[in-house]
Design a protein around this motif. Structure first.
Motif, short mmCIF file in Angstrom:
data_model
loop_
_atom_site.label_atom_id
_atom_site.label_comp_id
_atom_site.label_asym_id
_atom_site.label_seq_id
_atom_site.Cartn_x
_atom_site.Cartn_y
_atom_site.Cartn_z
N GLY A 80 0.57 -1.19 -0.08
CA GLY A 80 0.04 0.07 -0.16
C GLY A 80 0.79 1.23 -0.03
N VAL A 81 1.87 1.31 0.92
CA VAL A 81 2.78 2.23 0.81
C VAL A 81 3.52 2.55 -0.62
CG1 VAL A 81 5.07 3.34 1.72
CG2 VAL A 81 3.28 2.33 3.23
N VAL A 82 3.91 1.63 -1.21
CA VAL A 82 4.65 1.64 -2.73
C VAL A 82 3.45 2.18 -3.36
CG1 VAL A 82 5.54 0.43 -4.51
CG2 VAL A 82 6.29 0.05 -2.04
N TYR A 83 2.12 1.65 -3.56
CA TYR A 83 1.23 2.19 -4.43
C TYR A 83 0.85 3.56 -4.21
CZ TYR A 83 -3.44 2.32 -6.72
OH TYR A 83 -4.39 2.59 -7.48
N THR A 84 0.68 3.81 -3.00
CA THR A 84 0.47 5.62 -2.60
C THR A 84 1.71 6.36 -2.91
OG1 THR A 84 -0.84 4.82 -0.65
CG2 THR A 84 -0.31 7.17 -0.79
N LEU A 85 2.76 5.88 -2.87
CA LEU A 85 4.10 6.87 -3.33
C LEU A 85 4.26 6.82 -4.73
CD1 LEU A 85 6.88 5.36 -0.75
CD2 LEU A 85 6.01 7.62 -0.71
N ALA A 86 3.76 5.76 -5.49
CA ALA A 86 3.90 5.89 -6.84
C ALA A 86 2.83 6.95 -7.50
CB ALA A 86 3.53 4.29 -7.49
N LEU A 87 1.65 6.83 -6.83
CA LEU A 87 0.57 7.61 -7.33
C LEU A 87 0.92 9.20 -7.05
CD1 LEU A 87 -1.84 6.99 -8.87
CD2 LEU A 87 -0.91 4.91 -7.64
N GLY A 88 1.52 9.37 -5.98
CA GLY A 88 1.94 10.65 -5.57
C GLY A 88 3.00 11.29 -6.37
N LEU A 89 3.58 10.52 -6.76
CA LEU A 89 4.98 10.95 -7.70
C LEU A 89 4.45 11.01 -8.98
CD1 LEU A 89 8.10 9.01 -6.47
CD2 LEU A 89 8.05 11.60 -6.78
N GLY A 90 3.37 10.09 -9.56
CA GLY A 90 3.20 9.85 -10.94
C GLY A 90 2.05 10.82 -11.29
N ARG A 91 0.97 10.88 -10.35
CA ARG A 91 -0.33 11.55 -10.67
C ARG A 91 -0.85 12.75 -9.72
NH1 ARG A 91 -2.91 8.03 -13.90
NH2 ARG A 91 -4.03 9.60 -14.77
N GLY A 92 0.01 13.00 -8.55
CA GLY A 92 -0.19 13.89 -7.66
C GLY A 92 -0.78 14.00 -6.59
N ARG A 93 -1.25 14.99 -5.89
CA ARG A 93 -1.94 14.79 -4.40
C ARG A 93 -3.20 14.36 -4.62
NH1 ARG A 93 -0.52 21.12 -1.98
NH2 ARG A 93 1.56 20.90 -2.19
N LEU A 119 -0.24 3.42 -12.18
CA LEU A 119 1.10 3.73 -11.95
C LEU A 119 1.90 4.56 -12.80
CD1 LEU A 119 2.00 0.37 -10.20
CD2 LEU A 119 1.03 2.35 -9.08
N ALA A 120 1.72 4.67 -14.03
CA ALA A 120 2.41 5.60 -14.91
C ALA A 120 2.68 7.04 -14.52
CB ALA A 120 1.78 5.32 -16.20
N VAL A 121 3.97 7.49 -14.43
CA VAL A 121 4.22 8.77 -14.38
C VAL A 121 3.84 9.55 -15.45
CG1 VAL A 121 6.00 10.23 -13.59
CG2 VAL A 121 6.27 8.19 -12.64
N LYS A 122 2.73 10.32 -15.12
CA LYS A 122 2.18 11.52 -16.34
C LYS A 122 1.91 12.83 -15.79
CE LYS A 122 -0.72 7.41 -18.12
NZ LYS A 122 -1.90 7.10 -18.07
N PRO A 123 2.03 13.74 -16.88
CA PRO A 123 1.96 15.02 -16.30
C PRO A 123 0.47 15.51 -16.22
CG PRO A 123 2.93 14.87 -18.56
CD PRO A 123 2.55 13.56 -18.27
N ALA A 124 -0.68 14.70 -16.73
CA ALA A 124 -1.68 15.07 -16.55
C ALA A 124 -2.33 14.61 -15.18
CB ALA A 124 -2.81 14.68 -17.81
N ALA A 125 -3.19 15.52 -14.44
CA ALA A 125 -3.87 14.69 -13.38
C ALA A 125 -5.02 14.24 -13.60
CB ALA A 125 -4.31 15.99 -12.42
N PRO A 126 -5.32 13.09 -12.88
CA PRO A 126 -6.52 12.24 -13.23
C PRO A 126 -7.75 12.82 -12.93
CG PRO A 126 -5.63 11.68 -10.90
CD PRO A 126 -4.68 12.61 -11.55
#
Length: 205
Positions: A20-33, A94-101
Motif C-alpha cells: 500500500g505504501v509503494v502504491y501510494t508513493l507511486a501515485l503521489g509521484l506519478g499523478r499528484g496529491r 502507476l504510470a508517471v504522467k503530466p496530466a492529473a487524473p
C-alpha cells in the motif's frame, strides 16, 4: 482498549513500507496529491474485509483452508504483476504522467488500491493475531472492541499513507521535468511491485 501500547504497535505496523505504501508513493509521484489521497483511501478501505473476517472468526477458516488461502494469494500475485507490467509499459494508474487524473480516474485509483489489500490473505490472519491481545477479556464486548481497534488502525493507516503520498507529490514537478527520470521511476515501481508479488507468492497459510 485503546491503550498507548496498542497505538505504538499500530504505528510501527502502519509506518513499515509495504504494498500500500509503494502504491501510494507511486501515485503521489506519478499523478499528484489528489491521486495520492485516493490511493491512501482505497488501500485503507481494502482493510475492511479482513477486519470483518478477523472479527467474525473467518480468518481462522482462511488459515485452515489451504485452497482458499492459495486462491486469494495467487489472485493477489497476478494483480501485483499486472500492476508491475502497467508501470513498465508506462500505462495504467502507476504510470508517471503530466496530466492529473479525472474524478473517474480517482475512483479507479481508489478501487485498485482497495484490491491490493483485499487480495492479500495474510491481512485477515494478521488482524486475528494483532487485535485480541488488546481486548478487555469480556466476551460480550469482544466484537465491539475488535471493531473499535480496527477503526483506529484504519485511521492511522490512512493518515500515514496520506503523509507518504503527499510527501512524494512534492517531488512531482522535479520528476516531470526529466523524461529520463520518469522512465526510471516507472521501471523502479514495476520492479517493486514485481518483488512484492514474489514475496506474496512465498507466503504460506
Amino acid at each position: 482498549m485503546i491503550s498507548l501500547q496498542f497505538l505504538l504497535t499500530a504505528f510501527v505496523v502502519v509506518i513499515a513500507p509495504g504494498t500500500g505504501v509503494v502504491y501510494t508513493l507511486a501515485l503521489g509521484l506519478g499523478r499528484g496529491r489528489r491521486a495520492a489521497i485516493a490511493a491512501a483511501t482505497g488501500c485503507t478501505f481494502g482493510i475492511v474485509p479482513h477486519l470483518a473476517a478477523a472479527t467474525l472468526g473467518l480468518a481462522a477458516l482462511l488459515h485452515a483452508s489451504a485452497l482458499l488461502f492459495n486462491v486469494i494469494k495467487w489472485a493477489g500475485v497476478a494483480y501485483l504483476l499486472w500492476m508491475a507490467w502497467g508501470a513498465l509499459r508506462q500505462t495504467g494508474a502507476l504510470a508517471v504522467k503530466p496530466a492529473a487524473p479525472s474524478r473517474d480516474g480517482l475512483v479507479r485509483i481508489a478501487i485498485r488500491g482497495a484490491l491490493i489489500n483485499i487480495l492479500n490473505p495474510k491481512l485477515s490472519i494478521f488482524f486475528l493475531a494483532l487485535l485480541p491481545p488488546f481486548l478487555s477479556g469480556d466476551p460480550s464486548t469482544a466484537t465491539a472492541e475488535m471493531a473499535m481497534l480496527g477503526a483506529v488502525f484504519m485511521a492511522m493507516t490512512w493518515a500515514m499513507f496520506a503523509v507518504y503520498g503527499l510527501f512524494a507529490s512534492a517531488f512531482r514537478d522535479w520528476v516531470l521535468a526529466s523524461e529520463r527520470a520518469m522512465a526510471w521511476l516507472n521501471r523502479a515501481f514495476a520492479g517493486m511491485f514485481a518483488a512484492l508479488a514474489v514475496r506474496l507468492a512465498a507466503e504460506r497459510a
